[in-house]
Write an enzyme that holds these catalytic residues in place. Structure first.
Site, PDB file in Angstrom:
ATOM      1  N   ARG A 164       0.831  -1.225   0.000  1.00 16.69           N
ATOM      2  CA  ARG A 164       0.000   0.000   0.000  1.00 16.69           C
ATOM      3  C   ARG A 164       0.858   1.266   0.000  1.00 16.69           C
ATOM      4  O   ARG A 164       0.512   2.269   0.633  1.00 16.69           O
ATOM      5  CB  ARG A 164      -0.940   0.039   1.220  1.00 16.69           C
ATOM      6  CG  ARG A 164      -1.942  -1.069   1.299  1.00 16.69           C
ATOM      7  CD  ARG A 164      -2.942  -1.019   0.134  1.00 16.69           C
ATOM      8  NE  ARG A 164      -4.038  -1.905   0.411  1.00 16.69           N
ATOM      9  CZ  ARG A 164      -3.998  -3.227   0.187  1.00 16.69           C
ATOM     10  NH1 ARG A 164      -2.923  -3.787  -0.350  1.00 16.69           N
ATOM     11  NH2 ARG A 164      -5.052  -3.970   0.486  1.00 16.69           N
ATOM     12  N   CYS A 212     -10.946  -1.277   3.304  1.00 20.32           N
ATOM     13  CA  CYS A 212     -10.303  -1.372   4.619  1.00 20.32           C
ATOM     14  C   CYS A 212      -9.828   0.014   5.055  1.00 20.32           C
ATOM     15  O   CYS A 212      -9.189   0.728   4.284  1.00 20.32           O
ATOM     16  CB  CYS A 212      -9.109  -2.328   4.556  1.00 20.32           C
ATOM     17  SG  CYS A 212      -9.613  -4.061   4.428  1.00 20.32           S
ATOM     18  N   GLU A 299      -5.317   3.397   6.424  1.00 21.34           N
ATOM     19  CA  GLU A 299      -5.074   3.238   4.986  1.00 21.34           C
ATOM     20  C   GLU A 299      -5.874   4.311   4.235  1.00 21.34           C
ATOM     21  O   GLU A 299      -5.427   4.849   3.231  1.00 21.34           O
ATOM     22  CB  GLU A 299      -5.512   1.845   4.520  1.00 21.34           C
ATOM     23  CG  GLU A 299      -5.382   1.693   3.005  1.00 21.34           C
ATOM     24  CD  GLU A 299      -5.875   0.348   2.478  1.00 21.34           C
ATOM     25  OE1 GLU A 299      -5.493  -0.697   3.046  1.00 21.34           O
ATOM     26  OE2 GLU A 299      -6.649   0.358   1.503  1.00 21.34           O
TER      27      GLU A 299
END
Ligand code: FAD
Ligand code: EPU
Length: 316
Positions: A164, A212, A299
């Protein structure tokens, strides 16, 4: 100063995100060409790029910077060469649609990323992915502009891709190229279906969320949960599992609630505010820390005019 048509600027414009909550942009534009994007940069070098808004939470009071969407046709061009496997896609192109197109052309490499809503630019910045691969896996290079409007081409080997993370956040991605691998379309279609079924089974895809909310933490030391589950140092543990075991499923603040299906999906129900989601993220992180001693890192990217509402800056 660039001599080009200025993009049409809308004032007090909504910012569409998958959460479907949050405030407006003082100024918003969708440049119709590269010169118009350059003019946008002249107007506000600190402009914010909006992708599909699938990993974005905009604070209720909106943002003062110029918000720029690259969804005009000039930034959505896609070319697929089934023989060489070279695929070029504009930053505003729809990622799931590109995946279907590459599978139809018998090109392997992106099918495991089905079910991730994104533009190409947003998926590149986030290095979107999951159990079946990452955006960076088959990437050749990224074309972008820097904040001074200078064109930049980054080869994959020069981009610090990680989980990520792309390290491209200061750039404006305009186009990417992939090197995919010719394969049997029927086999790829089956794989596509399998990957989609996994996501649909485990995640509340039809609810308003940003996927998420927290990254999966990497453990610096072995972890044994009160439930008896044990993880080795160096392992990356599902934040959703930790949120679940900490008893947060169903926890709510105002109209925001932790999904019953996947603990890392925070849902915005009708009437929710962005501040509800932010408060819920803080409470979930507090409980997971109390339960497992792990600090969860967001995130989701939070846009706000107030630093105290951003949780922390977007992915470094
Ligand atoms: P946005 O959310 O619009 O923006 C994200 C960031 O990228 C922002 O900082 C924005 O400024 C920046 N950005 C966007 N485009 C550009 C550009 N052209 N140049 C520079 N900066 C840019 N993510 C996963 O990784 N795996 C999953 O399995 C997954 N599942 C999801 C499921 C659901 C139902 C939802 C709603 C989200 C999911 N996500 C998942 C999160 C999201 O899909 C990804 O993070 C995706 O990459 C976001 O892309 P976007 O275009 O929507 O970017
Ligand atoms: N689990 C639970 N309870 C939960 C959630 C998960 O027990 O509420 C367990 C599952 O049963 C499984 C394990 O945790 O044993 C892992 O779960 P899952 O396969 O759902 O994967 P994840 O690590 O929770 C990651 C990504 C997702 C991606 C999936 C599948 C992150 C933060 N999340 O989730 O990405 O879709 O793998 O590839 O890395 C996103 O980034 O937005 C996202 C949705």
């Amino acid at each position: 100063m660039t001599l080009a048509t200025a993009p049409t600027i809308l004032e007090n414009a909504p910012i569409p995100t998958w959460f479907r909550v949050g405030g407006r942009a003082d100024r918003f534009c969708a440049p119709q060409s590269l010169p118009e994007l350059h003019r946008g940069l002249d107007l506000d070098p600190a402009l914010r790029i909006l992708g599909d808004g699938a990993n974005l939470l905009v604070d209720d009071d909106g943002v003062p910077e110029l918000v720029v969407s690259l969804k005009a046709p000039a930034f959505q061009h896609v070319s697929i060469d089934p023989r060489s496997g070279i695929v070029s896609a504009g930053a505003g192109a729809d990622f799931p649609r590109l995946i279907h197109d590459t599978v139809r052309h018998g090109l392997q490499g992106l099918e495991g990323l089905i079910g991730i809503p994104a533009t190409i630019g947003g998926a590149a910045i986030m290095n979107a992915g999951g159990a079946f691969g990452s955006f960076s896996d088959h990437l050749l290079r990224v074309h972008a502009l820097d904040r001074a409007g200078r064109p930049v081409v980054r080869e994959r080997r020069d981009i610090p891709f990680a989980y990520r993370h792309s390290g491209l956040n200061d750039l404006i991605v305009t186009r990417v190229e992939f090197q995919l691998i010719p394969d049997d379309p029927a086999r790829l279609r089956d794989r596509l279906k399998e990957c989609m079924a996994y996501k649909a089974r485990s995640q509340p895809l039809a609810s308003d969320s940003a996927g998420c909310c927290f990254k999966n933490p990497t453990l610096h030391a072995p972890l044994r949960l009160p439930t008896g589950e044990a993880f080795d140092a160096g392992a990356r543990v599902s934040a959703g599992l930790l949120i679940d075991r900490a008893g947060c499923k169903g926890l709510a603040v105002g109209g925001a609630a932790v999904s019953d299906r996947h603990g890392n999906f925070l849902l915005a129900h009708p009437g929710a505010s962005a501040r509800d989601v932010i408060a819920l993220m803080r409470e979930v992180a507090r409980r997971v820390h109390g339960f497992a001693g792990i600090t969860l890192e967001p995130e989701v990217v939070v846009w706000s005019r107030y630093p105290e509402h951003t949780l922390r800056p977007a992915s470094p």
